[in-house]
Motif scaffolding. Structure first.
Motif, PDB file in Angstrom:
ATOM      1  N   GLU A 170       8.154 -23.588  13.488  1.00  0.00           N
ATOM      2  CA  GLU A 170       9.352 -24.117  12.833  1.00  0.00           C
ATOM      3  C   GLU A 170       9.039 -24.927  11.575  1.00  0.00           C
ATOM      4  O   GLU A 170       9.915 -25.112  10.724  1.00  0.00           O
ATOM      5  CB  GLU A 170      10.117 -25.035  13.806  1.00  0.00           C
ATOM      6  N   VAL A 174      11.556 -25.926   8.179  1.00  0.00           N
ATOM      7  CA  VAL A 174      12.120 -27.278   8.125  1.00  0.00           C
ATOM      8  C   VAL A 174      11.646 -28.001   6.861  1.00  0.00           C
ATOM      9  O   VAL A 174      12.426 -28.688   6.188  1.00  0.00           O
ATOM     10  CB  VAL A 174      11.744 -28.059   9.397  1.00  0.00           C
ATOM     11  N   VAL A 195      19.285 -31.724   7.492  1.00  0.00           N
ATOM     12  CA  VAL A 195      18.433 -30.714   8.124  1.00  0.00           C
ATOM     13  C   VAL A 195      18.516 -30.810   9.647  1.00  0.00           C
ATOM     14  O   VAL A 195      18.605 -29.787  10.343  1.00  0.00           O
ATOM     15  CB  VAL A 195      16.978 -30.880   7.635  1.00  0.00           C
ATOM     16  N   VAL A 196      18.510 -32.026  10.181  1.00  0.00           N
ATOM     17  CA  VAL A 196      18.560 -32.193  11.637  1.00  0.00           C
ATOM     18  C   VAL A 196      19.888 -31.694  12.202  1.00  0.00           C
ATOM     19  O   VAL A 196      19.932 -31.072  13.274  1.00  0.00           O
ATOM     20  CB  VAL A 196      18.322 -33.672  12.002  1.00  0.00           C
ATOM     21  N   SER A 197      20.979 -31.935  11.484  1.00  0.00           N
ATOM     22  CA  SER A 197      22.293 -31.514  11.981  1.00  0.00           C
ATOM     23  C   SER A 197      22.492 -30.008  11.915  1.00  0.00           C
ATOM     24  O   SER A 197      23.352 -29.469  12.605  1.00  0.00           O
ATOM     25  CB  SER A 197      23.394 -32.213  11.177  1.00  0.00           C
ATOM     26  N   ARG A 198      21.716 -29.315  11.084  1.00  0.00           N
ATOM     27  CA  ARG A 198      21.892 -27.873  10.912  1.00  0.00           C
ATOM     28  C   ARG A 198      20.731 -27.039  11.445  1.00  0.00           C
ATOM     29  O   ARG A 198      20.656 -25.849  11.163  1.00  0.00           O
ATOM     30  CB  ARG A 198      22.097 -27.555   9.423  1.00  0.00           C
ATOM     31  N   SER A 199      19.848 -27.639  12.185  1.00  0.00           N
ATOM     32  CA  SER A 199      18.721 -26.905  12.756  1.00  0.00           C
ATOM     33  C   SER A 199      18.523 -27.338  14.201  1.00  0.00           C
ATOM     34  O   SER A 199      19.008 -28.384  14.626  1.00  0.00           O
ATOM     35  CB  SER A 199      17.435 -27.159  11.943  1.00  0.00           C
ATOM     36  N   GLY A 200      17.819 -26.525  14.916  1.00  0.00           N
ATOM     37  CA  GLY A 200      17.528 -26.827  16.311  1.00  0.00           C
ATOM     38  C   GLY A 200      16.119 -26.386  16.657  1.00  0.00           C
ATOM     39  O   GLY A 200      15.625 -25.382  16.146  1.00  0.00           O
ATOM     40  N   SER A 204      12.830 -30.329  15.052  1.00  0.00           N
ATOM     41  CA  SER A 204      14.107 -30.975  14.743  1.00  0.00           C
ATOM     42  C   SER A 204      14.390 -32.127  15.703  1.00  0.00           C
ATOM     43  O   SER A 204      14.951 -33.154  15.303  1.00  0.00           O
ATOM     44  CB  SER A 204      15.242 -29.954  14.805  1.00  0.00           C
ATOM     45  N   LEU A 207      12.309 -35.012  14.469  1.00  0.00           N
ATOM     46  CA  LEU A 207      12.922 -35.593  13.271  1.00  0.00           C
ATOM     47  C   LEU A 207      14.216 -36.335  13.614  1.00  0.00           C
ATOM     48  O   LEU A 207      14.569 -37.310  12.939  1.00  0.00           O
ATOM     49  CB  LEU A 207      13.189 -34.495  12.245  1.00  0.00           C
ATOM     50  N   ALA A 208      14.933 -35.875  14.640  1.00  0.00           N
ATOM     51  CA  ALA A 208      16.132 -36.593  15.073  1.00  0.00           C
ATOM     52  C   ALA A 208      15.772 -37.972  15.610  1.00  0.00           C
ATOM     53  O   ALA A 208      16.497 -38.947  15.377  1.00  0.00           O
ATOM     54  CB  ALA A 208      16.871 -35.774  16.125  1.00  0.00           C
TER      55      ALA A 208
END
Length: 312
Positions: A170, A174, A195-200, A204, A207-208
Motif C-alpha cells: 500500500e 499512499v 488520504v486517510v478518509s479516502r483509503s483503507g 491507512s 496514519l489514522a
C-alpha cells in the motif's frame, strides 16, 4: 481396569464438571453490588445495561468467566517461563492487534489447552486398548500443550509478516496520494486527513492513529517520530522520519514523498528480481529429479528391451 470402571470414572468426572459449571453460572448470573449501586452514584445512562459478571481481558463469555482465574494463573506461569514481554508487546503493535501482553498469554494458554484436549482424547482411546500406554500418553499431552503455546507465538509472527507485506504493497500509492495533496496546496495535516478518509488498509490505519495524535495536540513531527519508532519496516521508518524532518525544517514535502514512493517501488522491484532468482533455482529440482530421469528412461528403455529380445 475394566471398561465398566472406565465408564464409571468418565461419568463421575463429567457429572462433577457439570455441577461445577452450574454452580459458577449461578454466581455469574447473580447481580453484583456495583451494578445495583453505581446507577445511583454516577450520572451515566445505566438503564437497560445487562449485569456483567467477572470478566477476563479479551472476552466476556461464560466459559471465560468460569475458567478465568485458572487461565490467568496459567498465563502468568507461561509469562514466567517464556518471558520476552517487550518482544511480544512490540510484535502486537506491529501486527495491529489491540491486546496487552497478558491477554496474549491467555490466548497462548487457550491454544495449548486445545492441543492438550486433542492429545488427551487420543491418549484416552489409546489407553483403552493398551493400559500400559498411560505414561507415554501423558507425555504426549504435555508436549501438545507446549506445542500449542508456541504455535500461537509463531502465528503472531506470521501475522506481523502478513501485515508488513500489506503495508509495503500500500505504501507507494499512499505516498503518491499524500504528495499530490500537498502539491495541490493542502497542509500536511489536511493532506493526511484527506488520504486517510479516502483509503483503507493497514498503512491507512497507522496514519489514522498519527492523525488522531495530531488532533489531540501533539506536534506533527513528534507524531511521525512515534510512527517511525514503532514501525518494524525500515522503509516506513524512513518515510515517517522524512515527513517529520520536512515539517520541522520547511523543506518541500511533495518531493520527499515522491522520492519515498520511488524508493519503495525500487525496493519492491529488487525483491521481485531476487525472488525470481530463488524460484529459478527451485524450478530446476523437478526438472533434474523428475523430468530428466523420465526422459532418459523413455529414450533408452526401447533399446534395452530390443537388446534383450535379440540376445541369443
Amino acid at each position: 481396569m475394566s471398561l465398566t470402571m472406565w465408564g464409571a470414572l468418565l461419568g463421575a468426572t463429567t457429572a462433577a464438571g457439570l455441577l461445577l459449571v452450574a454452580a459458577r453460572l449461578r454466581v455469574v448470573r447473580r447481580p453484583q453490588l456495583a451494578d445495583r449501586v453505581l446507577p445511583y452514584l454516577r450520572d451515566l445512562p445505566q438503564a437497560g445495561r445487562p449485569a456483567a459478571g467477572p470478566k477476563l481481558e479479551g472476552g466476556s463469555s461464560v466459559v471465560v468467566a468460569v475458567f478465568g482465574p485458572v487461565l490467568r494463573s496459567l498465563a502468568q506461569s507461561v509469562e514466567r517461563v517464556l518471558g520476552g514481554a517487550t518482544s511480544v508487546r512490540r510484535r502486537l503493535a506491529r501486527a495491529g492487534i489491540d491486546r496487552s501482553v497478558h491477554e496474549f498469554r491467555v490466548e497462548q494458554v487457550q491454544w495449548g489447552l486445545v492441543a492438550f484436549s486433542l492429545a488427551a482424547a487420543w491418549g484416552l482411546l489409546r489407553t483403552l486398548g493398551d493400559p500400559g500406554a498411560v505414561v507415554s500418553s501423558a507425555l504426549v499431552c504435555a508436549i501438545a500443550f507446549v506445542v500449542g503455546v508456541l504455535a500461537r507465538d509463531n502465528h503472531l509472527s506470521a501475522q506481523v509478516r502478513t501485515r508488513e507485506r500489506r503495508i509495503l504493497a500500500e505504501f507507494p500509492t499512499v505516498a503518491e496520494l499524500l504528495a499530490l495533496a500537498v502539491a495541490a496546496g493542502e497542509s500536511p495535516v489536511g493532506a493526511l486527513d484527506r488520504v486517510v478518509s479516502r483509503s483503507g488498509g493497514e498503512l491507512s490505519a497507522d496514519l489514522a492513529r498519527v492523525l488522531a495524535q495530531v488532533r489531540t495536540g501533539e506536534p506533527v513531527g513528534s507524531a511521525f517520530d512515534t510512527l517511525a519508532a514503532t514501525s518494524g519496516l525500515p522503509l516506513v521508518s524512513r518515510f515517517a522520519q522524512g515527513i517529520a524532518t520536512a515539517v520541522e525544517r520547511g523543506t518541500p514535502l511533495a518531493d520527499v514523498l515522491h522520492a519515498q514512493a520511488a524508493d519503495v517501488r525500487e525496493a519492491g522491484r529488487r525483491e521481485l528480481i531476487e525472488s525470481a532468482a530463488r524460484r529459478e533455482v527451485l524450478m530446476m529440482v523437478p526438472v533434474v529429479f523428475l523430468v530428466l530421469p523420465v526422459t532418459i528412461i523413455f529414450a533408452f528403455w526401447p533399446g534395452v528391451v530390443g537388446l534383450d529380445l535379440t540376445t541369443p
